[in-house]
Design a protein around this motif. Structure first.
Motif, PDB file in Angstrom:
ATOM      1  N   THR B  72      56.413  11.537  63.455  1.00 17.69           N
ATOM      2  CA  THR B  72      55.635  12.587  62.810  1.00 17.69           C
ATOM      3  C   THR B  72      54.135  12.315  62.900  1.00 17.69           C
ATOM      4  O   THR B  72      53.347  13.195  63.214  1.00 17.69           O
ATOM      5  CB  THR B  72      56.049  12.672  61.321  1.00 17.69           C
ATOM      6  OG1 THR B  72      57.448  12.857  61.264  1.00 17.69           O
ATOM      7  CG2 THR B  72      55.345  13.810  60.630  1.00 17.69           C
ATOM      8  N   GLU B  73      53.760  11.055  62.641  1.00 16.97           N
ATOM      9  CA  GLU B  73      52.341  10.714  62.572  1.00 16.97           C
ATOM     10  C   GLU B  73      51.646  10.953  63.902  1.00 16.97           C
ATOM     11  O   GLU B  73      50.530  11.463  63.949  1.00 16.97           O
ATOM     12  CB  GLU B  73      52.181   9.256  62.146  1.00 16.97           C
ATOM     13  CG  GLU B  73      52.804   8.936  60.794  1.00 16.97           C
ATOM     14  CD  GLU B  73      54.320   8.886  60.815  1.00 16.97           C
ATOM     15  OE1 GLU B  73      54.916   8.714  61.917  1.00 16.97           O
ATOM     16  OE2 GLU B  73      54.939   9.044  59.741  1.00 16.97           O
ATOM     17  N   VAL B  76      51.113  14.610  64.461  1.00 18.31           N
ATOM     18  CA  VAL B  76      49.954  15.086  63.700  1.00 18.31           C
ATOM     19  C   VAL B  76      48.681  14.744  64.471  1.00 18.31           C
ATOM     20  O   VAL B  76      47.787  15.573  64.634  1.00 18.31           O
ATOM     21  CB  VAL B  76      49.907  14.442  62.296  1.00 18.31           C
ATOM     22  CG1 VAL B  76      48.634  14.833  61.564  1.00 18.31           C
ATOM     23  CG2 VAL B  76      51.126  14.831  61.481  1.00 18.31           C
ATOM     24  N   ARG B  77      48.646  13.518  64.980  1.00 17.31           N
ATOM     25  CA  ARG B  77      47.480  13.056  65.726  1.00 17.31           C
ATOM     26  C   ARG B  77      47.215  13.944  66.938  1.00 17.31           C
ATOM     27  O   ARG B  77      46.089  14.162  67.346  1.00 17.31           O
ATOM     28  CB  ARG B  77      47.751  11.609  66.186  1.00 17.31           C
ATOM     29  CG  ARG B  77      46.543  10.768  66.443  1.00 17.31           C
ATOM     30  CD  ARG B  77      46.972   9.315  66.643  1.00 17.31           C
ATOM     31  NE  ARG B  77      47.367   8.701  65.388  1.00 17.31           N
ATOM     32  CZ  ARG B  77      46.499   8.173  64.542  1.00 17.31           C
ATOM     33  NH1 ARG B  77      45.216   8.166  64.825  1.00 17.31           N
ATOM     34  NH2 ARG B  77      46.916   7.645  63.417  1.00 17.31           N
ATOM     35  N   ILE B 100      40.414  15.371  51.929  1.00 20.43           N
ATOM     36  CA  ILE B 100      39.922  14.223  52.703  1.00 20.43           C
ATOM     37  C   ILE B 100      41.078  13.565  53.456  1.00 20.43           C
ATOM     38  O   ILE B 100      40.959  13.219  54.636  1.00 20.43           O
ATOM     39  CB  ILE B 100      39.214  13.208  51.776  1.00 20.43           C
ATOM     40  CG1 ILE B 100      37.898  13.800  51.283  1.00 20.43           C
ATOM     41  CG2 ILE B 100      38.989  11.884  52.485  1.00 20.43           C
ATOM     42  CD1 ILE B 100      37.249  13.015  50.166  1.00 20.43           C
ATOM     43  N   LEU B 101      42.221  13.437  52.777  1.00 15.34           N
ATOM     44  CA  LEU B 101      43.367  12.808  53.430  1.00 15.34           C
ATOM     45  C   LEU B 101      43.893  13.663  54.581  1.00 15.34           C
ATOM     46  O   LEU B 101      44.496  13.139  55.522  1.00 15.34           O
ATOM     47  CB  LEU B 101      44.476  12.539  52.415  1.00 15.34           C
ATOM     48  CG  LEU B 101      44.203  11.323  51.545  1.00 15.34           C
ATOM     49  CD1 LEU B 101      45.061  11.328  50.301  1.00 15.34           C
ATOM     50  CD2 LEU B 101      44.433  10.049  52.343  1.00 15.34           C
ATOM     51  N   TYR B 104      42.815  12.373  57.768  1.00 17.07           N
ATOM     52  CA  TYR B 104      43.142  10.947  57.940  1.00 17.07           C
ATOM     53  C   TYR B 104      43.189  10.494  59.407  1.00 17.07           C
ATOM     54  O   TYR B 104      42.699   9.436  59.752  1.00 17.07           O
ATOM     55  CB  TYR B 104      44.481  10.652  57.274  1.00 17.07           C
ATOM     56  CG  TYR B 104      44.931   9.224  57.383  1.00 17.07           C
ATOM     57  CD1 TYR B 104      44.419   8.249  56.534  1.00 17.07           C
ATOM     58  CD2 TYR B 104      45.860   8.832  58.352  1.00 17.07           C
ATOM     59  CE1 TYR B 104      44.825   6.931  56.636  1.00 17.07           C
ATOM     60  CE2 TYR B 104      46.261   7.513  58.454  1.00 17.07           C
ATOM     61  CZ  TYR B 104      45.742   6.569  57.593  1.00 17.07           C
ATOM     62  OH  TYR B 104      46.142   5.264  57.698  1.00 17.07           O
ATOM     63  N   THR B 105      43.781  11.351  60.273  1.00 15.81           N
ATOM     64  CA  THR B 105      44.001  10.895  61.654  1.00 15.81           C
ATOM     65  C   THR B 105      42.730  10.838  62.495  1.00 15.81           C
ATOM     66  O   THR B 105      42.703  10.176  63.515  1.00 15.81           O
ATOM     67  CB  THR B 105      44.997  11.818  62.391  1.00 15.81           C
ATOM     68  OG1 THR B 105      44.559  13.158  62.216  1.00 15.81           O
ATOM     69  CG2 THR B 105      46.401  11.654  61.854  1.00 15.81           C
ATOM     70  N   TRP B 107      39.393  10.501  61.084  1.00 18.08           N
ATOM     71  CA  TRP B 107      38.267  10.164  60.229  1.00 18.08           C
ATOM     72  C   TRP B 107      37.272   9.295  60.997  1.00 18.08           C
ATOM     73  O   TRP B 107      37.665   8.289  61.577  1.00 18.08           O
ATOM     74  CB  TRP B 107      38.780   9.395  59.022  1.00 18.08           C
ATOM     75  CG  TRP B 107      37.834   9.359  57.887  1.00 18.08           C
ATOM     76  CD1 TRP B 107      37.766  10.253  56.863  1.00 18.08           C
ATOM     77  CD2 TRP B 107      36.829   8.382  57.628  1.00 18.08           C
ATOM     78  NE1 TRP B 107      36.785   9.895  55.992  1.00 18.08           N
ATOM     79  CE2 TRP B 107      36.181   8.759  56.428  1.00 18.08           C
ATOM     80  CE3 TRP B 107      36.392   7.243  58.300  1.00 18.08           C
ATOM     81  CZ2 TRP B 107      35.135   8.028  55.902  1.00 18.08           C
ATOM     82  CZ3 TRP B 107      35.348   6.512  57.763  1.00 18.08           C
ATOM     83  CH2 TRP B 107      34.737   6.916  56.573  1.00 18.08           C
TER      84      TRP B 107
END
Lengths: 355, 240
Positions: B72-73, B76-77, B100-101, B104-105, B107
């Motif tokens: 999943t991560e 998202v990226r 803000i979160l 996250y990917t 930042w």
């Protein structure tokens, strides 16, 4: 009991409690982020104290072997799993994190232990060599089970505890150790004499608690840790990798364990298995905080310290019994007043399992 | 136009029960595609599988790459973002922290983050007013806006929206759909899953109808909205 004695007991309790605060914060942090009730956390505290003691005696602490073994296992696991997934390009990074970074402090301690070290250097080396223990344990024992229930994770944690305390017996032997105090200063405050060591403990505890607060409030990784604790699915949906926050939580907790071990070393004689009891008492503090609230955990841990100090005055043989029995009224009270943390967490897991 | 997402023969099972059986669909860059269907048709499950939250078989190709090996991560990226039906907000954190979160990917620094925050606040002025409030204290409509805003912070190229209108007052539903339409101008492609079939078909370019885990109709949304079968089942018309 006179008023002076009571004051003395409170003062003594606060300084022990301040150490429990750090340990309890570590336990809560790990639990909230990874759902692991990290039973061996106390053992890590014990390893820190015994490592410092060994360094002060000019001996090579067995912690070096522990870290090397854990690093070897973790590296093999990580490399194999990356190779299987076809992510060979990520292997160098894995080698850096799981082999180089843990082995470096272990090697330094290995060679440094042959020389007489100044206090500050021995302390620093202790922190450096204890730091990798918890994240490596996470990689080996808990990360592969990330989706398991809280109960399974707890059972694994208990197993890891027995392994850790068995190894501690092997490394440090059955004798007790007490480290040199960092300061021998005493301060007179009217009827009360306060040792520099206990002031140091309380100040360090407050300082590191505050630093933890800053990490949570001000840094992105701190927010990611909180986010993972609040909503695991939501965290994944914004791209937070559970294994990253898990490893970070264990790393921060490891630092707290190292600091606690260094602080408790001079005020208590520690054996290979003493860490477990420290962890257990801190856990009582964490339970008072419902395993969810950091401030309530800190208050709970201080209360446990004070309670323990009074209990040992009344009957030192029954000290532990009295402290742990106090859990019963606390749990009863909590079951009436709140439905925080523990229950919800378990219910949530069940529904996740069904989904 | 290029194919952004191609799902082929997707199967997802909960134990022995197959919730999605052999779904194939395709969407082009810049399109709004909707999947409509009754409760329990497998819409949410399909989105979860595309997002990598559930194990599945079949292929999911996004932007030319096979997504199967990515978690999943990583998805998202790469620009896929899901706004789930359950919103999955960080309820004990502030609105600002939730947003803000979202970033996250990617930042990098506080300054560019603030600029992105301002863009989201400009789109959702309500969130700007509530930025220091805890997400758990928001109303249903505000929560949906926050979930959308958090997803936008990730700079998605493909937004998966699961029932964005669920449980919201009609006025807020219209507001949400207006925002969904406006996202197209940002170059975001949208896969919209809805029970509110009429609103969804009016918004989308292309539509699929999902029933008990399989696609039973598909076509340009403007055609589906006049299709007698779709009207009978989903738009509340009469069966001839």
């Amino acid at each position: 009991m006179t008023w002076e004695i009571a004051l003395l007991l409170v003062q003594d309790g606060i300084s022990t409690g301040a150490i429990y605060v750090l340990v309890a914060l570590g336990i809560v942090l790990i639990f909230l982020v990874t759902r692991v009730i990290f039973v061996p956390f106390g053992d890590v505290v014990g390893y820190a104290a015994l490592t410092l003691a060994a360094l002060q005696l000019g001996q090579m602490p067995g912690t070096v072997w522990l870290v090397l073994t854990l690093a070897a296992i973790a590296t093999v696991m990580e490399v194999v799993s990356l190779a299987r997934q076809g992510d060979a390009h990520r292997i160098p990074r894995a080698l850096l994190f799981y082999a180089v970074l843990p082995i470096l402090p272990a090697a330094v301690v290995y060679f440094a232990s042959m020389h007489a070290l100044p206090m500050w250097l021995a302390t620093l080396l202790t922190v450096a060599v204890v730091l990798p223990i918890s994240p490596l344990l996470y990689r080996i024992a808990f990360r592969p089970l990330a989706d398991a229930s809280v109960l399974v994770l707890l059972i694994v944690a208990v197993a890891v505890h027995f392994a850790m305390s068995g190894l501690a017996l092997l490394y440090f032997g059955p004798e007790g150790f007490r480290t040199e105090p960092m300061t021998r200063a005493f301060f007179d405050l009217g009827a009360l004499t306060i040792s520099g060591q206990s002031i140091l403990i309380v100040v360090s505890s407050a300082l590191f608690s505050f630093l933890l607060y800053l990490v949570f409030e001000r840094t992105l990784i701190g927010k990611a840790l909180r986010a993972t604790a609040v909503n695991r699915v939501g965290a994944r949906l914004v791209g937070i990798l559970p294994s990253t926050t898990g490893a970070t939580a264990f790393l921060i907790a490891s630092l707290l364990a190292a600091i606690s071990g260094i602080l408790i070393g001079p005020i208590a004689t520690l054996y290979y298995d003493s860490g477990f009891l420290i962890g257990l008492k801190a856990f009582v503090g964490a339970i008072i905080g419902g395993l969810v609230s950091y401030p309530a955990t800190a208050v709970g841990a201080i209360l446990v310290g004070i309670f323990e100090s009074f209990a040992s005055f009344w009957d030192s043989a029954l000290k532990e019994v009295i402290v742990f029995s106090s859990l019963i009224p606390i749990l009863v009270w909590q079951s009436f007043t709140s439905h925080t943390g523990v229950e919800e967490e378990i219910e949530e897991d069940e529904s996740e399992g069904q989904a | 136009m290029s194919t952004l997402l191609a799902v082929e023969d997707l199967h997802v099972a909960y134990g022995k029960v197959e919730a999605v059986s052999g779904v194939s669909l395709e969407m082009q860059t810049g399109q709004i595609v909707t999947v409509i269907g009754p409760n329990g048709a497998g819409k949410t499950t399909m989105l979860a599988a595309i997002m990598g939250l559930l194990p599945s078989t079949g292929t999911v190709r996004y932007d030319g790459a096979d997504m199967r090996r990515f978690g999943t991560e990583e998805r998202v990226r790469r620009g896929i973002c899901l706004v789930p039906e359950s919103r999955e907000l960080f309820t004990e954190m502030t609105v600002a922290d939730n947003l803000i979160l979202g970033a996250y990917t990617h930042w990098t620094n506080r300054k560019s983050l603030d600029a992105e925050l301002d863009q989201v606040y400009a789109r959702f002025p309500r969130l700007a007013e509530r930025r220091t409030q805890l997400a758990g204290t928001l109303s249903g409509g505000e929560r949906q806006m926050l979930a959308l805003g958090r997803a936008l912070m990730a700079k998605p190229r493909l937004l998966l929206l699961d029932e964005p209108s669920l449980g919201l007052a009609p006025l807020i539903v219209r507001e949400i759909f207006r925002i969904v339409m406006s996202l197209r101008e940002l170059g975001v492609s949208i896969l919209l899953v809805e029970q509110n079939a009429r609103a969804a078909l009016e918004t989308a370019d292309y539509g699929y109808v999902l029933e008990t885990g399989s696609i039973v109709h598909s076509g340009p949304a403007s055609g589906l909205i006049h299709d007698p079968k779709v009207i009978a089942s989903y738009l509340g018309g009469k069966v001839e």
